[in-house]
Enzyme design. Sequence first.
Site, mmCIF file in Angstrom:
data_model
loop_
_atom_site.group_PDB
_atom_site.id
_atom_site.type_symbol
_atom_site.label_atom_id
_atom_site.label_comp_id
_atom_site.label_asym_id
_atom_site.label_seq_id
_atom_site.Cartn_x
_atom_site.Cartn_y
_atom_site.Cartn_z
ATOM 1 C CE1 TYR A 58 -3.947 5.952 5.773
ATOM 2 C CE2 TYR A 58 -4.329 6.092 8.227
ATOM 3 C CZ TYR A 58 -4.029 5.327 6.984
ATOM 4 O OH TYR A 58 -3.857 4.117 6.954
ATOM 5 C CG HIS B 119 -7.962 7.073 6.331
ATOM 6 N ND1 HIS B 119 -8.218 7.582 7.525
ATOM 7 C CD2 HIS B 119 -7.393 5.935 6.738
ATOM 8 C CE1 HIS B 119 -8.007 6.957 8.462
ATOM 9 N NE2 HIS B 119 -7.590 5.706 7.890
ATOM 10 C CD GLU C 143 -8.200 0.512 2.944
ATOM 11 O OE1 GLU C 143 -7.192 0.165 2.640
ATOM 12 O OE2 GLU C 143 -8.392 0.500 4.379
ATOM 13 N NE ARG D 27 -9.199 -2.297 3.964
ATOM 14 C CZ ARG D 27 -8.236 -2.589 4.841
ATOM 15 N NH1 ARG D 27 -8.061 -3.803 4.878
ATOM 16 N NH2 ARG D 27 -7.546 -1.846 5.466
ATOM 17 C CD GLU E 225 -9.916 1.009 7.591
ATOM 18 O OE1 GLU E 225 -9.291 0.429 6.940
ATOM 19 O OE2 GLU E 225 -9.493 1.653 8.481
ATOM 20 N NE ARG F 171 -1.791 2.058 3.269
ATOM 21 C CZ ARG F 171 -2.350 2.362 4.702
ATOM 22 N NH1 ARG F 171 -3.519 1.945 5.282
ATOM 23 N NH2 ARG F 171 -1.681 3.041 5.576
ATOM 24 C CD GLU G 70 -4.548 -2.992 6.754
ATOM 25 O OE1 GLU G 70 -5.476 -3.169 6.756
ATOM 26 O OE2 GLU G 70 -3.941 -1.897 6.817
ATOM 27 C CD1 TRP H 106 -6.501 12.252 9.947
ATOM 28 C CD2 TRP H 106 -7.069 10.307 10.598
ATOM 29 N NE1 TRP H 106 -5.329 11.455 10.269
ATOM 30 C CE2 TRP H 106 -5.643 10.188 10.704
ATOM 31 C CE3 TRP H 106 -7.738 8.872 11.319
ATOM 32 C CZ2 TRP H 106 -5.069 9.067 11.041
ATOM 33 C CZ3 TRP H 106 -6.827 8.077 11.539
ATOM 34 C CH2 TRP H 106 -5.394 8.036 11.276
ATOM 35 C CG ASP I 272 -6.861 3.646 3.602
ATOM 36 O OD1 ASP I 272 -6.592 2.921 4.765
ATOM 37 O OD2 ASP I 272 -8.007 4.184 3.205
HETATM 38 C C1 CS2 Z 1 -6.191 2.276 8.070
HETATM 39 C C2 CS2 Z 1 -6.061 1.967 9.289
HETATM 40 O O1 CS2 Z 1 -4.935 0.120 7.790
HETATM 41 C C3 CS2 Z 1 -5.828 0.837 7.248
HETATM 42 O O2 CS2 Z 1 -6.542 0.591 6.214
HETATM 43 O O3 CS2 Z 1 -7.437 2.739 7.572
HETATM 44 O O4 CS2 Z 1 -4.973 1.997 9.719
HETATM 45 C C4 CS2 Z 1 -6.776 2.991 10.169
HETATM 46 O O5 CS2 Z 1 -6.468 4.293 10.140
HETATM 47 C C5 CS2 Z 1 -6.613 2.737 11.825
HETATM 48 O O6 CS2 Z 1 -7.029 1.513 11.921
HETATM 49 C C6 CS2 Z 1 -7.563 3.679 12.470
HETATM 50 O O7 CS2 Z 1 -7.150 3.140 13.987
HETATM 51 MG MG MG Z 2 -8.072 1.836 5.739
#
Ligand code: CS2
Ligand code: MG
Length: 400
Positions: free
Chosen positions: A159, A210, A234, A281, A260, A147, A337, A400, A208
């Site tokens: 981020y 995010h 992502e 995710r 996620e 990534r 991941e 974020w 990502d």
């Molecule tokens: C991120 C995460 O790994 C990822 O895909 O989105 O690192 C995310 O920022 C953290 O889990 C937040 O606690």
């Molecule tokens: Mg992520």
Amino acid sequence: MKIRNVEVLVACPGRNFVTTRITTDDGVVGLGDATLNGRELAVASYVKDHLAPLLEGVEAENIERIWQYLYRGAYWRRGPVTMAAIASIDMALWDIKAKSLGVPLYQLLGGRTRRHLLTYTHATGRDIPELFDAVRRRQEQGFKAIRLQVGIPGLADIYGVGTAAGHTAGFAKPLVEVWDTPAYMRFVPSMFEAARNEFGAEVPMLHDVHHRLSPIEAARLAKDLEPYRLFWLEDVTPAENQEALRLVRSASTTPLAIGEVFNTLWDAQEILQKQYIDYLRMSVTHGGGVTAMRKALDFAATFHIRSGMHGPEDVSPVGMAAAIHLGVSIHNFGIQEYGGYRESTMELFNPAFELKDGYLTPGERPGLGVDYDDALAERHPYSASYLPVNELRDGTVHDW
Ligand code: CS2
Ligand code: MG
């Protein structure tokens, strides 16, 4: 086999982790991950104050019934705190069941469907040369899939890059990061053009976003990145409104990964049924446990959607182990991941899973194959830590 004791263990071996430990009346011990980055103590209290009292004396074998009891019996359903708490109980009960039968958990999930799991990890850089050095280091470590997250000219930390990149403990108050969407959207396609020129067409590259774009911005970025054939893009846009993904889907064939921050299948149902994404995710830890994740992944398989289970450093080795056991047994596995862990974390949990040449395997220890070293945990007490908050240049709070 009855549940005799439910403990909640909070420690910070480099970052905070919350672990649920269940002990049965014949001494079998199971572990579950209850870590929710930035809100750890809320989950710890949910387990300690509201689940533990209900579980003592209950038959540990009845995993499905216990899941339904904790989910439906609470009346107030869903959400990351509730589902991480339930997930940790569920993981611990699966750990106990597999240990009591002397088999690694995947054997109770249908056995092996594949030898090992394609794994991706993170490469970050404040600028393109630094990012490319990180990609090369990851390739030297054996990773096939990587990534890529890069700093944006004119922005300080964002981020995945800079101070909070590892979401480490110790930020007593959220860091404020400044965000500029147009600058990001102009720069990222140029980064991937340079990355394809540098590393070739074959390397599976992921990115990502995010949650930081609006649907139309996400559609534009997905379209602009099409020539670079990413493995996935992502969290392109916040997914509370799942219909928003229709716009992105109709604009591009760049594969999409979302979920996620989802906590139940119902959070993902529309996005799966409409095939708006290609990878789900959700993690075992935040998605309600092994019981719930299996169902979600089987539902996703109906729509040709594969797993891409969340596995950053803030999913503990217990949650990671559960994802690996699930990943090795389901048919619609996509990629796992692996953000990686500090030595102090690996020492405390001593996981059986192995990362070799860019692939994860679960190990053959009975159960999840994870321990918990209380003495070591004592040496790493909880330390309040918050995720950063994003602001636009005018001070508006942003995703974020
Ligand atoms: C991120 C995460 O790994 C990822 O895909 O989105 O690192 C995310 O920022 C953290 O889990 C937040 O606690
Ligand atoms: Mg992520």
